[in-house]
Structure formats: structure tokens, C-alpha cells
Design a protein around this motif. Sequence first.
Motif, PDB file in Angstrom:
ATOM      1  N   SER A  47       0.837  -1.208   0.000  1.00  0.00           N
ATOM      2  CA  SER A  47       0.000   0.000   0.000  1.00  0.00           C
ATOM      3  C   SER A  47       0.869   1.255   0.000  1.00  0.00           C
ATOM      4  O   SER A  47       0.512   2.274  -0.597  1.00  0.00           O
ATOM      5  CB  SER A  47      -0.948   0.007   1.201  1.00  0.00           C
ATOM      6  N   LEU A  48       2.036   1.173   0.640  1.00  0.00           N
ATOM      7  CA  LEU A  48       2.972   2.297   0.636  1.00  0.00           C
ATOM      8  C   LEU A  48       3.542   2.506  -0.765  1.00  0.00           C
ATOM      9  O   LEU A  48       3.586   3.635  -1.265  1.00  0.00           O
ATOM     10  CB  LEU A  48       4.101   2.017   1.636  1.00  0.00           C
ATOM     11  N   TYR A  49       3.950   1.407  -1.400  1.00  0.00           N
ATOM     12  CA  TYR A  49       4.450   1.510  -2.779  1.00  0.00           C
ATOM     13  C   TYR A  49       3.369   2.078  -3.705  1.00  0.00           C
ATOM     14  O   TYR A  49       3.623   2.983  -4.508  1.00  0.00           O
ATOM     15  CB  TYR A  49       4.873   0.145  -3.315  1.00  0.00           C
ATOM     16  N   GLY A  50       2.166   1.507  -3.583  1.00  0.00           N
ATOM     17  CA  GLY A  50       1.072   1.931  -4.460  1.00  0.00           C
ATOM     18  C   GLY A  50       0.710   3.387  -4.264  1.00  0.00           C
ATOM     19  O   GLY A  50       0.432   4.113  -5.236  1.00  0.00           O
ATOM     20  N   GLY A  51       0.730   3.849  -3.008  1.00  0.00           N
ATOM     21  CA  GLY A  51       0.424   5.245  -2.735  1.00  0.00           C
ATOM     22  C   GLY A  51       1.435   6.180  -3.374  1.00  0.00           C
ATOM     23  O   GLY A  51       1.074   7.216  -3.949  1.00  0.00           O
ATOM     24  N   LEU A  52       2.704   5.828  -3.297  1.00  0.00           N
ATOM     25  CA  LEU A  52       3.751   6.669  -3.895  1.00  0.00           C
ATOM     26  C   LEU A  52       3.674   6.668  -5.420  1.00  0.00           C
ATOM     27  O   LEU A  52       3.917   7.690  -6.064  1.00  0.00           O
ATOM     28  CB  LEU A  52       5.128   6.196  -3.428  1.00  0.00           C
ATOM     29  N   VAL A  53       3.323   5.515  -6.009  1.00  0.00           N
ATOM     30  CA  VAL A  53       3.120   5.471  -7.460  1.00  0.00           C
ATOM     31  C   VAL A  53       1.964   6.382  -7.851  1.00  0.00           C
ATOM     32  O   VAL A  53       2.046   7.147  -8.824  1.00  0.00           O
ATOM     33  CB  VAL A  53       2.859   4.023  -7.928  1.00  0.00           C
ATOM     34  N   ALA A  54       0.869   6.317  -7.069  1.00  0.00           N
ATOM     35  CA  ALA A  54      -0.294   7.157  -7.365  1.00  0.00           C
ATOM     36  C   ALA A  54       0.052   8.636  -7.257  1.00  0.00           C
ATOM     37  O   ALA A  54      -0.353   9.444  -8.107  1.00  0.00           O
ATOM     38  CB  ALA A  54      -1.442   6.800  -6.409  1.00  0.00           C
ATOM     39  N   VAL A  55       0.810   9.011  -6.227  1.00  0.00           N
ATOM     40  CA  VAL A  55       1.218  10.410  -6.068  1.00  0.00           C
ATOM     41  C   VAL A  55       2.062  10.851  -7.259  1.00  0.00           C
ATOM     42  O   VAL A  55       1.888  11.962  -7.797  1.00  0.00           O
ATOM     43  CB  VAL A  55       2.003  10.606  -4.750  1.00  0.00           C
ATOM     44  N   THR A  56       2.970   9.987  -7.702  1.00  0.00           N
ATOM     45  CA  THR A  56       3.822  10.311  -8.850  1.00  0.00           C
ATOM     46  C   THR A  56       2.993  10.571 -10.101  1.00  0.00           C
ATOM     47  O   THR A  56       3.208  11.549 -10.824  1.00  0.00           O
ATOM     48  CB  THR A  56       4.803   9.156  -9.121  1.00  0.00           C
ATOM     49  N   VAL A  57       2.024   9.694 -10.363  1.00  0.00           N
ATOM     50  CA  VAL A  57       1.180   9.838 -11.557  1.00  0.00           C
ATOM     51  C   VAL A  57       0.342  11.109 -11.473  1.00  0.00           C
ATOM     52  O   VAL A  57       0.243  11.876 -12.440  1.00  0.00           O
ATOM     53  CB  VAL A  57       0.277   8.601 -11.725  1.00  0.00           C
TER      54      VAL A  57
END
Length: 384
Positions: free
Chosen positions: A264-274
Motif C-alpha cells: 500500500s505504501l508503494y502503491g500510494g507513492l506510485v499514485a502520487v507520482t502519476v
Amino acid sequence: MALLALATGGFAIGTTEFVTMGLLPQIADGVHISIPAAGHIVAAYAIGVVAGAPVIAALGARTGRKRLLLGLMAVFVLGNVLSAVATSYELLMAARFLTGLPHGAFFGISAVVGASLVPVNRRAWAVSMIMVGLPIANIIGVPATTLIGQQLGWQLPFLLVGGLGLLTLVAVYFWVAPQPVGSDVNVRSELSALARPQVWMALLVGMVGFGGMFATYSYITPTMTELAGFTPAAVTIVLAVYGVGMTGGTLVGGRLADRALMPSLYGGLVAVTVVLGTFGWLAQSKPGALVGVFAMGFSASILIPALQTRLMDVAHEGQSLAASLNHSTLNVANALGAWLGSVVLAAGYGYEWPSRVGAALAVAGLVLALVSGLMDRRSNRVVG
């Protein structure tokens, strides 16, 4: 009811933190200073947060957590009352610094207390329920108190927030059960968290990852007026949309972190990047800007329960200190993001560029998170 009591404190803290920004012109007139000088009052609060969180959490290690929460909220009430009655710039600066001191420690210790009240597999959910008071403050508390301050004087919002703090104090007294302090808990055990590399990694992930969001949010008003074409009055609606996104992201983030913390931490950071990578394009129109603002608040807030829970996991005996430090680093992220955004704008780039710098920071946060995950795997293999 205990979680509600702690969330009420989060709502009060979120309101007092952000209402100052909305009332800077009125405050400047009230204490006879310029608006840029009034901005130092915001900085005084942030310095109080950064300084207070680790010191209070460590020195208060032998104090029962309920007693410490009550003491923190009493200082918060006092700071807001002093802010309301301040008649000089110097007194107001001191009052805002005092008000900021309990901020990080209250959230950090509340997270530890909340997590202890539920089964292990619902800890992140409990943390999210406490933290949700902060984004709700951006939807309801900040707009309402800003309007009151504009109409009835800038002092009244601080008195009202002091009343909320008093309500929180009473609710914590009646609804939060005492938590005895173990014989092995002391200043040294709390400080032991600082000797753990994974604690520093988690703090760095929060500082760099959230720095990207703040690089954009710090300039949200001119971005919305110059790029999207909103009127200054309509920016309050934009900010409310951001608050709604934050609320949803915090609640969803708690659920996701309970199911799979690091993913969930990885996914959140990917979402923020996008989101930040496309924000400059989305902000070229009003509908796109609203979508981008909501997505920014939602994606960034997914990270909050995950980071808070991660810190408690890797801190071992120093949970209160580590959880409190999370809020210090978020304020550092605020300063870092705002500074990098100003550098880009001062170089002559348009308001679509701070978000692109923010996307680069989010990528750096993702890299740090992945490195932290690899360190976990290597450590587990060695133990195995």
C-alpha cells in the motif's frame, strides 16, 4: 468512543494549523505588521511541531499515555487562548510556537493508543480513524473558522479552537482508558528507535514523498487562478475538494495498509507520482483542476496510515517517539516542498512546474520505500 475523542483532537489541531493561513491579512492588521511578517507566525507553529514531537515523546516516556494526552491538550488550549488575546507580534509568535508543541506528540501518541485498542489486523484502520480529523478540518473547520474570523475578528477562531481542545480534553478523560507504563519503558527505550535504520528510512520516505505534494499544494491558489481560471473566491471550493480527497484517502489508506502494509505504501507513492506528473496538464481547465486537486489529496493521504503503522512496527520499544517524529518530518516536507516550488517559480517557469518537481520527489520517495522493503527481505533471510 476513544477513537472519536482522539479524532476530535485531530480536528481541532488541523483547524488551528490551517486557519492562520486564511486569516493572514486580518492578523497582520490586528498586530500591526506586514503580511510577509505575518507568515512568520505560520512558521512559528511549524517550528513548534518539529521541536515538540520528539522532545515530548521521549521525555514523557514514563508518563502514562492518557495522562500525557491530557497534558498535551491542556497546552494546546492554553496556546490558542494566548493566541486570541495576543496584542503584539512577539506574543503572538510565542503563542503559536506553544500551540504547535503538542501537535506531533498528540498525533503520534494517539496513534499508539488507538492501535492498542483494536486487533493487530486493524491497527492501520484505527490510525486512519484518528488521523481523519485532520482532513475533515480542511473541509469544515478551516472554512468555517476563516469565515468567522473575517466577519467577527481573527481572535474568535482561536478561542473556538481552544473550546474544541477543551472538549477533547474532557472526552479523552472519560473515554480513553488509562494505559499503564511498562517497567521497560523509559527515555532510553524511546530513544532506541533512533538507532534503527528502518525508522530513518520510513521518516525519509515521508519527508521526500510528501515534499512532492507540498511543492504543489503550497502554490495551489495562484495555480488555480492563473492556470485553471478560477476566481479567488472560488478557491475555497477547490480547497474543500482537496479536503474531501484527503478524507477519502485516509480512510481507504487505513484499510489497504491493514491488508498489505508495504504494497500500500508503494502503491500510494506510485499514485502520487502519476497525479503530480499529470497535474500541470489537468490544471489547464476547471474540471481537470478539480479532478487533479481531489486526486492529489486522495493519493497523498493513502500514505499517512501506512507510514504511521510502518514506523510503529520498525521502532519496537520506541513507538511513541517514532510515531511522533512522523509529524515532524511532514512539517519538514512542507518546508522542503514549498522551497523547491519557489526555486522553480523564481527561475521563470510557470505554475504547472512545481507539480512536476513534486513528481520527481515522489519517485525518490518510492525508491527509498523499495530500498526499505529490500532491507526487510534481506534481514528476514538472515534471521531465517
